[in-house]
Design a protein around this motif. Structure first.
Motif, PDB file in Angstrom:
ATOM      1  N   VAL A 102       0.853  -1.189   0.000  1.00 21.29           N
ATOM      2  CA  VAL A 102       0.000   0.000   0.000  1.00 21.29           C
ATOM      3  C   VAL A 102       0.889   1.239   0.000  1.00 21.29           C
ATOM      4  O   VAL A 102       1.746   1.404   0.876  1.00 21.29           O
ATOM      5  CB  VAL A 102      -0.953   0.015   1.210  1.00 21.29           C
ATOM      6  CG1 VAL A 102      -1.805   1.272   1.189  1.00 21.29           C
ATOM      7  CG2 VAL A 102      -1.832  -1.225   1.189  1.00 21.29           C
ATOM      8  N   HIS A 103       0.683   2.127  -0.962  1.00 22.73           N
ATOM      9  CA  HIS A 103       1.523   3.324  -1.094  1.00 22.73           C
ATOM     10  C   HIS A 103       0.942   4.470  -0.260  1.00 22.73           C
ATOM     11  O   HIS A 103      -0.265   4.540  -0.023  1.00 22.73           O
ATOM     12  CB  HIS A 103       1.599   3.753  -2.563  1.00 22.73           C
ATOM     13  CG  HIS A 103       2.465   4.943  -2.805  1.00 22.73           C
ATOM     14  ND1 HIS A 103       3.837   4.873  -2.808  1.00 22.73           N
ATOM     15  CD2 HIS A 103       2.145   6.258  -3.019  1.00 22.73           C
ATOM     16  CE1 HIS A 103       4.336   6.072  -3.030  1.00 22.73           C
ATOM     17  NE2 HIS A 103       3.330   6.940  -3.156  1.00 22.73           N
ATOM     18  N   GLY A 104       1.831   5.372   0.169  1.00 21.98           N
ATOM     19  CA  GLY A 104       1.397   6.580   0.840  1.00 21.98           C
ATOM     20  C   GLY A 104       1.298   6.481   2.342  1.00 21.98           C
ATOM     21  O   GLY A 104       0.690   7.344   2.979  1.00 21.98           O
ATOM     22  N   LEU A 105       1.906   5.433   2.925  1.00 22.59           N
ATOM     23  CA  LEU A 105       1.818   5.241   4.368  1.00 22.59           C
ATOM     24  C   LEU A 105       3.141   5.530   5.071  1.00 22.59           C
ATOM     25  O   LEU A 105       3.234   5.393   6.294  1.00 22.59           O
ATOM     26  CB  LEU A 105       1.366   3.814   4.692  1.00 22.59           C
ATOM     27  CG  LEU A 105       0.022   3.379   4.083  1.00 22.59           C
ATOM     28  CD1 LEU A 105      -0.336   1.976   4.543  1.00 22.59           C
ATOM     29  CD2 LEU A 105      -1.078   4.364   4.433  1.00 22.59           C
ATOM     30  N   VAL A 136       3.913  16.638   6.616  1.00 23.54           N
ATOM     31  CA  VAL A 136       3.149  15.386   6.626  1.00 23.54           C
ATOM     32  C   VAL A 136       1.739  15.608   7.169  1.00 23.54           C
ATOM     33  O   VAL A 136       0.758  15.185   6.567  1.00 23.54           O
ATOM     34  CB  VAL A 136       3.887  14.311   7.447  1.00 23.54           C
ATOM     35  CG1 VAL A 136       3.020  13.063   7.575  1.00 23.54           C
ATOM     36  CG2 VAL A 136       5.204  13.969   6.780  1.00 23.54           C
ATOM     37  N   GLY A 137       1.636  16.291   8.324  1.00 25.00           N
ATOM     38  CA  GLY A 137       0.315  16.518   8.909  1.00 25.00           C
ATOM     39  C   GLY A 137      -0.434  15.218   9.138  1.00 25.00           C
ATOM     40  O   GLY A 137       0.110  14.251   9.683  1.00 25.00           O
ATOM     41  N   ASN A 138      -1.691  15.185   8.697  1.00 21.37           N
ATOM     42  CA  ASN A 138      -2.538  13.995   8.841  1.00 21.37           C
ATOM     43  C   ASN A 138      -2.489  13.077   7.625  1.00 21.37           C
ATOM     44  O   ASN A 138      -3.272  12.130   7.546  1.00 21.37           O
ATOM     45  CB  ASN A 138      -4.000  14.414   9.067  1.00 21.37           C
ATOM     46  CG  ASN A 138      -4.261  14.862  10.489  1.00 21.37           C
ATOM     47  OD1 ASN A 138      -3.578  14.441  11.421  1.00 21.37           O
ATOM     48  ND2 ASN A 138      -5.242  15.731  10.656  1.00 21.37           N
ATOM     49  N   THR A 139      -1.577  13.355   6.677  1.00 22.57           N
ATOM     50  CA  THR A 139      -1.617  12.656   5.395  1.00 22.57           C
ATOM     51  C   THR A 139      -1.477  11.141   5.535  1.00 22.57           C
ATOM     52  O   THR A 139      -2.193  10.382   4.888  1.00 22.57           O
ATOM     53  CB  THR A 139      -0.515  13.188   4.465  1.00 22.57           C
ATOM     54  OG1 THR A 139      -0.689  14.591   4.284  1.00 22.57           O
ATOM     55  CG2 THR A 139      -0.580  12.500   3.107  1.00 22.57           C
ATOM     56  N   LEU A 140      -0.555  10.703   6.382  1.00 23.24           N
ATOM     57  CA  LEU A 140      -0.326   9.255   6.507  1.00 23.24           C
ATOM     58  C   LEU A 140      -1.560   8.540   7.035  1.00 23.24           C
ATOM     59  O   LEU A 140      -1.971   7.500   6.490  1.00 23.24           O
ATOM     60  CB  LEU A 140       0.877   8.985   7.418  1.00 23.24           C
ATOM     61  CG  LEU A 140       2.224   9.556   6.959  1.00 23.24           C
ATOM     62  CD1 LEU A 140       3.315   9.197   7.960  1.00 23.24           C
ATOM     63  CD2 LEU A 140       2.584   9.028   5.571  1.00 23.24           C
ATOM     64  N   ASN A 141      -2.168   9.084   8.084  1.00 21.90           N
ATOM     65  CA  ASN A 141      -3.363   8.440   8.635  1.00 21.90           C
ATOM     66  C   ASN A 141      -4.563   8.613   7.714  1.00 21.90           C
ATOM     67  O   ASN A 141      -5.428   7.727   7.639  1.00 21.90           O
ATOM     68  CB  ASN A 141      -3.669   8.994  10.020  1.00 21.90           C
ATOM     69  CG  ASN A 141      -2.706   8.467  11.070  1.00 21.90           C
ATOM     70  OD1 ASN A 141      -2.000   7.476  10.834  1.00 21.90           O
ATOM     71  ND2 ASN A 141      -2.651   9.123  12.220  1.00 21.90           N
ATOM     72  N   ASP A 142      -4.632   9.739   7.009  1.00 17.82           N
ATOM     73  CA  ASP A 142      -5.701   9.926   6.024  1.00 17.82           C
ATOM     74  C   ASP A 142      -5.588   8.874   4.934  1.00 17.82           C
ATOM     75  O   ASP A 142      -6.586   8.238   4.552  1.00 17.82           O
ATOM     76  CB  ASP A 142      -5.621  11.330   5.427  1.00 17.82           C
ATOM     77  CG  ASP A 142      -6.679  11.563   4.360  1.00 17.82           C
ATOM     78  OD1 ASP A 142      -7.883  11.520   4.689  1.00 17.82           O
ATOM     79  OD2 ASP A 142      -6.300  11.790   3.196  1.00 17.82           O
ATOM     80  N   ASN A 143      -4.383   8.639   4.406  1.00 22.15           N
ATOM     81  CA  ASN A 143      -4.184   7.609   3.386  1.00 22.15           C
ATOM     82  C   ASN A 143      -4.519   6.225   3.922  1.00 22.15           C
ATOM     83  O   ASN A 143      -5.110   5.397   3.217  1.00 22.15           O
ATOM     84  CB  ASN A 143      -2.741   7.638   2.883  1.00 22.15           C
ATOM     85  CG  ASN A 143      -2.435   8.862   2.049  1.00 22.15           C
ATOM     86  OD1 ASN A 143      -3.347   9.540   1.568  1.00 22.15           O
ATOM     87  ND2 ASN A 143      -1.163   9.153   1.851  1.00 22.15           N
ATOM     88  N   VAL A 203       5.291  10.734   1.009  1.00 25.97           N
ATOM     89  CA  VAL A 203       4.332  11.832   0.887  1.00 25.97           C
ATOM     90  C   VAL A 203       4.972  13.205   0.956  1.00 25.97           C
ATOM     91  O   VAL A 203       4.371  14.192   0.535  1.00 25.97           O
ATOM     92  CB  VAL A 203       3.226  11.716   1.970  1.00 25.97           C
ATOM     93  CG1 VAL A 203       2.496  10.396   1.846  1.00 25.97           C
ATOM     94  CG2 VAL A 203       3.806  11.882   3.367  1.00 25.97           C
ATOM     95  N   GLY A 204       6.185  13.309   1.467  1.00 27.81           N
ATOM     96  CA  GLY A 204       6.844  14.600   1.547  1.00 27.81           C
ATOM     97  C   GLY A 204       6.348  15.437   2.719  1.00 27.81           C
ATOM     98  O   GLY A 204       5.409  15.082   3.423  1.00 27.81           O
TER      99      GLY A 204
END
Length: 254
Positions: A209-212, A221-228, A217-218
């Motif tokens: 799974v990509h984006g974790l 990061v913010g909430n991006t990892l958990n959002d993905n 993600v660069g």
């Protein structure tokens, strides 16, 4: 264990049929002009009972009607019905046509509880697809979790399961607080939530799974990892709206 959900499809429904599911049961209706399915709190006088212990839900809160080859939902109750995204269906408003596939409806009840009514309209285009009688079934990519991981992910991703328009994960601090209220003896803390979420992301990342991962993600990061992560779990039906009942189940044990 994930609860049964129409989000995973209804493979044996005839084209144009509707399947409706609530906590109290499930009903199937084939398409026929004028056919109706009534839902609401008054079990003896509706076809599908929703929120039978909650006086905020109307005795007959809505109708599903087959008309002109489509299924339509009508609000006959006192409170609005929330549809996915930003759409609300208010009492006395014109009926809304249902798309093919999965649609969850939410009725706001007492103490901010949301009563879920799942709908699935079988598409009429299946007959156009090439037969696949002897083909090997493709297994769904559904991720499995321990009971504690599952409960934590439901708390973290409850806005996604409620089909809000622009959901975001709840904060780790809030998730830890809710989990501690649900399971007072389970030693929930912000650190435990952080470590458990990181472990789940690492497992899924290793499985492709990509984006974790932060480097994928660069910054920022913010909430991006958990959002993905949560979007992957919802899209793969590893988390489904009926899982929200876990929150009520645990509160009942308090």
């Amino acid at each position: 264990m994930n609860r049964e959900s129409l989000a995973r499809g209804v493979p044996h429904a005839a084209p144009g049929a509707i399947v409706a599911r609530a906590l109290a049961g499930r009903i199937h209706a084939d398409p026929a002009e004028g056919r109706t399915v009534r839902f609401g709190r008054n079990r003896p006088h509706v076809d599908l009972c929703v929120g039978e212990t909650d006086l905020r839900v109307s005795r007959r809160h809505g109708l599903l009607t087959c008309r002109d080859g489509r299924w339509w939902v009508t609000n006959t109750g006192q409170l609005p019905i929330r549809m996915p995204g930003t759409r609300w269906l208010f009492p006395d408003e014109d009926s809304v046509p249902l798309p093919d596939g999965y649609t969850p409806l939410f009725i706001r009840g007492s103490r901010d509880r949301e009563h879920l009514l799942e709908l699935y309209v079988a598409g009429g285009t299946a007959k156009q697809l090439a037969p696949q009688h002897d083909s090997v079934t493709q297994p769904p990519t559904r991720w499995r979790f321990t009971p504690d991981e599952h409960l934590m992910l439901v708390v973290l991703g409850q806005r996604y399961l409620l089909h809000e328009a622009n959901p975001q994960p709840v904060s780790r601090q809030h998730a830890a607080q809710v989990l501690a209220e649900l399971q007072p003896d389970a030693n929930w803390s912000v650190k435990r939530v952080e470590h458990m979420v990181a472990d789940v992301r690492a497992r899924l990342s290793a499985a492709g799974v990509h984006g974790l991962l932060r480097e994928e993600v660069g910054e920022p990061v913010g909430n991006t990892l958990n959002d993905n992560l949560l979007r992957e779990l919802v899209l793969s039906t590893s988390l489904v709206p009926p899982d929200l009942a876990l929150l009520d189940d645990h509160r009942d044990d308090l």
